[in-house]
Write a protein that holds these residues in place. Structure first.
Motif, PDB file in Angstrom:
ATOM      1  N   UNK A  53       0.833  -1.204   0.000  1.00 24.17           N
ATOM      2  CA  UNK A  53       0.000   0.000   0.000  1.00 24.17           C
ATOM      3  C   UNK A  53       0.871   1.259   0.000  1.00 24.17           C
ATOM      4  N   UNK A  54       2.068   1.157   0.532  1.00 19.01           N
ATOM      5  CA  UNK A  54       3.008   2.283   0.501  1.00 19.01           C
ATOM      6  C   UNK A  54       3.285   2.703  -0.942  1.00 19.01           C
ATOM      7  N   UNK A  55       3.546   1.728  -1.802  1.00 21.61           N
ATOM      8  CA  UNK A  55       3.804   2.015  -3.216  1.00 21.61           C
ATOM      9  C   UNK A  55       2.560   2.559  -3.909  1.00 21.61           C
ATOM     10  N   UNK A  56       1.410   2.004  -3.540  1.00 19.32           N
ATOM     11  CA  UNK A  56       0.154   2.521  -4.106  1.00 19.32           C
ATOM     12  C   UNK A  56      -0.016   3.988  -3.720  1.00 19.32           C
ATOM     13  N   UNK A  57       0.282   4.304  -2.469  1.00 17.51           N
ATOM     14  CA  UNK A  57       0.182   5.695  -2.032  1.00 17.51           C
ATOM     15  C   UNK A  57       1.054   6.619  -2.858  1.00 17.51           C
ATOM     16  N   UNK A  58       2.304   6.201  -3.095  1.00 17.89           N
ATOM     17  CA  UNK A  58       3.205   7.025  -3.905  1.00 17.89           C
ATOM     18  C   UNK A  58       2.671   7.211  -5.319  1.00 17.89           C
ATOM     19  N   UNK A  59       2.100   6.138  -5.859  1.00 15.29           N
ATOM     20  CA  UNK A  59       1.627   6.177  -7.247  1.00 15.29           C
ATOM     21  C   UNK A  59       0.397   7.060  -7.392  1.00 15.29           C
ATOM     22  N   UNK A  60      -0.594   6.875  -6.532  1.00 13.60           N
ATOM     23  CA  UNK A  60      -1.806   7.679  -6.682  1.00 13.60           C
ATOM     24  C   UNK A  60      -1.536   9.135  -6.336  1.00 13.60           C
ATOM     25  N   UNK A  76      -0.738   1.085   4.692  1.00 14.92           N
ATOM     26  CA  UNK A  76       0.651   0.620   4.776  1.00 14.92           C
ATOM     27  C   UNK A  76       1.142   0.655   6.219  1.00 14.92           C
ATOM     28  N   UNK A  77       0.799   1.710   6.934  1.00 13.47           N
ATOM     29  CA  UNK A  77       1.195   1.815   8.334  1.00 13.47           C
ATOM     30  C   UNK A  77       0.570   0.699   9.164  1.00 13.47           C
ATOM     31  N   UNK A  78      -0.686   0.389   8.887  1.00 10.00           N
ATOM     32  CA  UNK A  78      -1.357  -0.696   9.601  1.00 10.00           C
ATOM     33  C   UNK A  78      -0.671  -2.030   9.346  1.00 10.00           C
ATOM     34  N   UNK A  79      -0.001  -2.130   8.179  1.00 10.62           N
ATOM     35  CA  UNK A  79       0.732  -3.353   7.840  1.00 10.62           C
ATOM     36  C   UNK A  79       2.159  -3.329   8.367  1.00 10.62           C
TER      37      UNK A  79
END
Length: 304
Positions: A53-60, A76-79
């Protein structure tokens, strides 16, 4: 997309390997293919890698969807991906959630052990008009050996105190902080070391430190030209107005809008009133109060 990257993308999808999808997704993002990168990252998440989800965050975020980025970073933080705190803070700051940004930057420094979090916190506190809190945060980053924080903290303290004992810290930070190098040059001027000051500013300009162009132009322009309007306390010495003009114009090109004012002063002294007015106007539009005052003086009372 190169043929090699396309082949890797197809192979990653066929393999069902989350690692392969993340690897090719990162390369796609580097190539500016954010939509394809997002697909790869979401597929990796579907395979059980929630940290992606970290990478998804950067992408969106790159795709101009900041609210989705916030949600992705929180997932991502929750993970357990604590590196997301810094990016979450940046997005929240852009969205105007300053309390949320302060919390995220603090956690980036404390939980992710990332001194950049404390530095971002320091800059935000400074913008909020809280200089003591800003210095305290920058001090935490500097204590962790973060060189940009060392330079910025030394610069702030020099501007506040003018303490020549800050020279070693200014020198240390100058390698990565243009403000520290510019302030180091000012210290050298005040302590009678004009050639060293010029050398520092010229070195900084060559390194792309835009903060060095304005004081370098002032140093070439000399005291008389900028009396009553200078920003950096130039010392007396040989005047080279052509070099001063070049420095101001280079500073403008590098994004230092304060150079418009001093270039305007130079042009006005040379009798080029139209060119001076243009520079004062450009500086005023950029929010420079000094340029705005100069523009009003130039136009006279009838301008209102």
């Amino acid at each position: 997309m190169t043929d090699e990257l396309g082949q890797r993308l197809r192979a990653a999808w066929a393999s069902g390997s989350a690692d392969a999808l993340v690897d090719v997704g990162c390369d796609l993002a580097d190539e500016g293919r954010q939509e394809e990168a997002e697909e790869c990252f979401r597929r990796a998440i579907a395979l059980g890698e929630d940290w992606v989800w970290f990478n998804v965050g950067n992408t969106v975020r790159e795709l101009g969807r900041p609210e989705e980025a916030v949600e992705a970073y929180r997932r991502a933080l929750a993970a357990g991906e604590t590196d997301a705190w810094l990016n979450l803070g940046a997005v929240l700051e852009d969205l105007g959630d300053l309390d949320g940004a302060v919390d995220a930057y603090t956690r980036a420094g404390e939980e992710a052990r990332d001194p950049e979090g404390f530095l971002r916190l320091a800059e935000l506190r400074r913008e909020q008009g809280r200089p003591e809190a800003a210095e305290a945060a920058a001090d935490r980053a500097a204590a962790a050996g973060h060189l940009p924080a060392v330079g910025l903290l030394a610069s702030w303290r020099w501007q506040r105190t003018g303490d020549v004992a800050l020279e070693p810290l200014l020198r240390q930070g100058a390698a990565v902080c243009g403000a520290a190098r510019a302030d180091l040059a000012q210290l050298l001027l005040r302590t009678g070391r004009r050639p060293q000051a010029r050398a520092e500013l010229e070195r900084g300009a060559k390194l792309g430190q835009r903060e060095c162009w304005l004081p370098l132009g002032n140093l070439f322009a000399g005291d008389d030209l900028l009396a009553g309007g200078e920003r950096d306390d130039p010392a007396s010495g040989d005047v080279d107005l052509a070099a001063a003009e070049d420095a101001y114009r280079a500073g403008i090109a590098a994004g230092d809008t304060h150079c418009h004012h001093n270039l305007g002063v130079l042009l006005l002294q040379r009798g080029e009133a139209a060119g001076a007015e243009e520079e004062f106007r450009a500086g005023a539009v950029a929010g420079d109060a000094l340029a705005e005052r100069a523009l009003r003086r130039l136009r006279g009372p009838e301008a209102g």
